[in-house]
Design a protein around this motif. Structure first.
Motif, mmCIF file in Angstrom:
data_model
loop_
_atom_site.group_PDB
_atom_site.id
_atom_site.type_symbol
_atom_site.label_atom_id
_atom_site.label_comp_id
_atom_site.label_asym_id
_atom_site.label_seq_id
_atom_site.Cartn_x
_atom_site.Cartn_y
_atom_site.Cartn_z
ATOM 1 N N GLY A 158 0.840 -1.185 0.000
ATOM 2 C CA GLY A 158 0.000 0.000 0.000
ATOM 3 C C GLY A 158 0.873 1.233 0.000
ATOM 4 N N VAL A 206 0.788 5.425 0.824
ATOM 5 C CA VAL A 206 0.057 6.582 1.351
ATOM 6 C C VAL A 206 1.032 7.734 1.551
ATOM 7 C CG1 VAL A 206 -1.703 5.189 2.530
ATOM 8 C CG2 VAL A 206 0.367 5.864 3.760
ATOM 9 N N PHE A 259 2.319 11.711 -6.281
ATOM 10 C CA PHE A 259 1.781 10.411 -5.872
ATOM 11 C C PHE A 259 1.747 9.411 -7.028
ATOM 12 C CE2 PHE A 259 -1.673 7.435 -4.802
ATOM 13 C CZ PHE A 259 -1.179 6.963 -3.599
ATOM 14 N N CYS A 266 3.740 5.765 -7.385
ATOM 15 C CA CYS A 266 3.109 4.483 -7.731
ATOM 16 C C CYS A 266 3.849 3.820 -8.887
ATOM 17 C CB CYS A 266 1.644 4.691 -8.103
ATOM 18 S SG CYS A 266 0.555 5.133 -6.736
ATOM 19 N N THR A 296 -3.952 1.289 -3.664
ATOM 20 C CA THR A 296 -4.315 2.613 -3.160
ATOM 21 C C THR A 296 -5.828 2.759 -3.163
ATOM 22 O OG1 THR A 296 -4.285 3.700 -5.330
ATOM 23 C CG2 THR A 296 -2.197 3.611 -4.121
ATOM 24 N N ARG A 297 -6.307 3.661 -2.336
ATOM 25 C CA ARG A 297 -7.719 4.040 -2.368
ATOM 26 C C ARG A 297 -7.862 5.450 -1.814
ATOM 27 N NH1 ARG A 297 -10.868 3.068 2.479
ATOM 28 N NH2 ARG A 297 -12.686 2.832 1.144
ATOM 29 N N GLU A 335 -6.565 10.330 -3.613
ATOM 30 C CA GLU A 335 -6.205 8.916 -3.568
ATOM 31 C C GLU A 335 -4.904 8.768 -2.771
ATOM 32 O OE1 GLU A 335 -6.659 4.860 -5.503
ATOM 33 O OE2 GLU A 335 -7.939 6.623 -5.544
ATOM 34 N N GLY A 336 -4.908 7.857 -1.796
ATOM 35 C CA GLY A 336 -3.691 7.586 -1.034
ATOM 36 C C GLY A 336 -3.367 8.598 0.040
ATOM 37 N N SER A 391 -7.528 5.489 3.806
ATOM 38 C CA SER A 391 -6.842 5.162 2.559
ATOM 39 C C SER A 391 -5.943 3.944 2.693
ATOM 40 C CB SER A 391 -6.009 6.360 2.082
ATOM 41 O OG SER A 391 -6.845 7.433 1.702
#
Length: 348
Positions: free
Chosen positions: A142, A144, A153, A157, A169-170, A179-180, A189
């Motif tokens: 994950g 963040v 970001f 990724c 991620t969310r 996101e993140g 997240s």
């Protein structure tokens, strides 16, 4: 990776360089456009604690770009997040600019300037690979970060994916803009299908909370500000919280704090505690500090405002300061094993 990706927060490459400081992009053009569009005469500027010293310089540069009849007012109120707006100043200005945080709730009246960092995170991410599992054995990770690094970001990724990781991620909930993104009070997240999480950002403030909220995950901290890689260790934190709960178990009189800051109020929770305890007294305040509570004759306090006041400043208070969940344990409504990190969801 292009050079532009590394310099997006660096004002040396823009035409609106702040004369006094080149570390952050204060988005002066966007502020000037809003002033002109709204024919604003009074403009409020709010900075977080660490950047208040930059306030006069930003105001000076904006004055140079505006008509003489535009007045700039600096907020002196404490500010620790997008939940902490100076509503008094906001109501008395035509344009209100909040620096340092992403929007928690969109408003036509407020301009949010997140102040993206121009620090290069990739060298410290390279070092963090030593603490992450080999992607050949466990590719799931994950990712963040905080608002200050959201400008890179997607590049982060891609950087991890290029090294064999499957990045999860969310966005989290409505309290989070990107996101993140994580806040000091919200780690939704990190609710992802990976047992390891890489946090890219300065300090341990956010990743320790994340590790408490998600004790099943290995949280690796890649800190590009202090140039160090560490693991989030919650043992000391947990001992502190258990100690506070134990000290409060003999409490008779409870002070229940309701914080009046616009994005920190949990009125229903505060009301519920008071209604179910004849020895609980509701105390309203904007800034929750040890000095302000010292004159109240209470045995312990429950803070329904910002969770980080309790967890980070707890030892400074003269009486035990608990979160709502810890309070339930102290009064016997829940077992000690239910102790968990207090998080904040939803917006005002």
């Amino acid at each position: 990776m292009s050079q532009d990706a590394f310099s997006e927060g660096d004002l040396r490459n823009t035409g609106m360089a702040l004369r006094h400081d080149r570390e952050w992009d204060y988005e002066l053009e966007r502020i000037i456009d809003a002033i002109e569009e709204r024919d604003a005469k009074k403009v409020g500027l709010q900075f977080p604690e660490g950047l208040k010293r930059r306030g006069p310089a930003v105001a000076d540069d904006l004055r140079q770009l505006c008509d003489d009849d535009v007045t700039f007012l600096l907020s002196g109120q404490p500010c620790y997040g997008a939940c902490d707006l100076d509503t008094y100043l906001m109501r008395r200005t035509d344009v209100f600019v909040h620096f340092g945080h992403s929007p928690m709730k969109e408003s036509e009246k407020i301009i949010y300037v997140p102040l993206f960092s121009n620090v290069d995170p990739f060298p410290i991410m390279e070092e963090s690979l030593e603490e992450l599992d080999d992607p050949a054995e466990n590719p799931d990770v994950g990712l963040v970060t905080t608002a200050q690094h959201m400008n890179l970001f997607e590049d982060m990724c891609e950087w991890l994916e290029a090294r064999g990781f499957e990045v999860h991620t969310r966005r989290g909930d409505d309290r989070l803009t990107h996101e993140g993104q994580v806040l000091g009070c919200n780690y939704a997240s990190a609710d992802i299908d990976a047992d390891q999480v890489l946090y890219v950002g300065g300090g341990k403030f956010h990743p320790l909370g994340l590790a408490m909220e998600h004790p099943d995950k290995n949280v690796v901290i890649a800190d590009p500000v202090n140039n160090v890689v560490t693991l989030a260790d919650t043992e000391k934190f947990l001992k502190q919280r258990y100690g506070a709960v134990h000290r409060a178990m003999d409490a008779d009189k409870w002070g229940v704090i309701f914080c009046t800051k616009i994005g920190q109020g949990r009125w229903e929770k505060a009301e519920e505690i008071v209604e179910n305890n004849d020895n609980a007294y509701l105390i309203t305040m904007d800034e929750v500090t040890p000095d302000r509570l010292r004159n109240f004759d209470m045995d312990a306090f429950v803070n329904t405002g910002c969770p980080r006041i309790t967890t980070d400043d707890g030892p400074r208070f003269h009486k035990p300061m608990l979160t709502p969940g810890e309070y339930e344990i102290a009064v016997g409504n829940k077992p000690l094993e239910d102790l968990e990190f207090d998080t904040f969801h939803g917006t005002w």
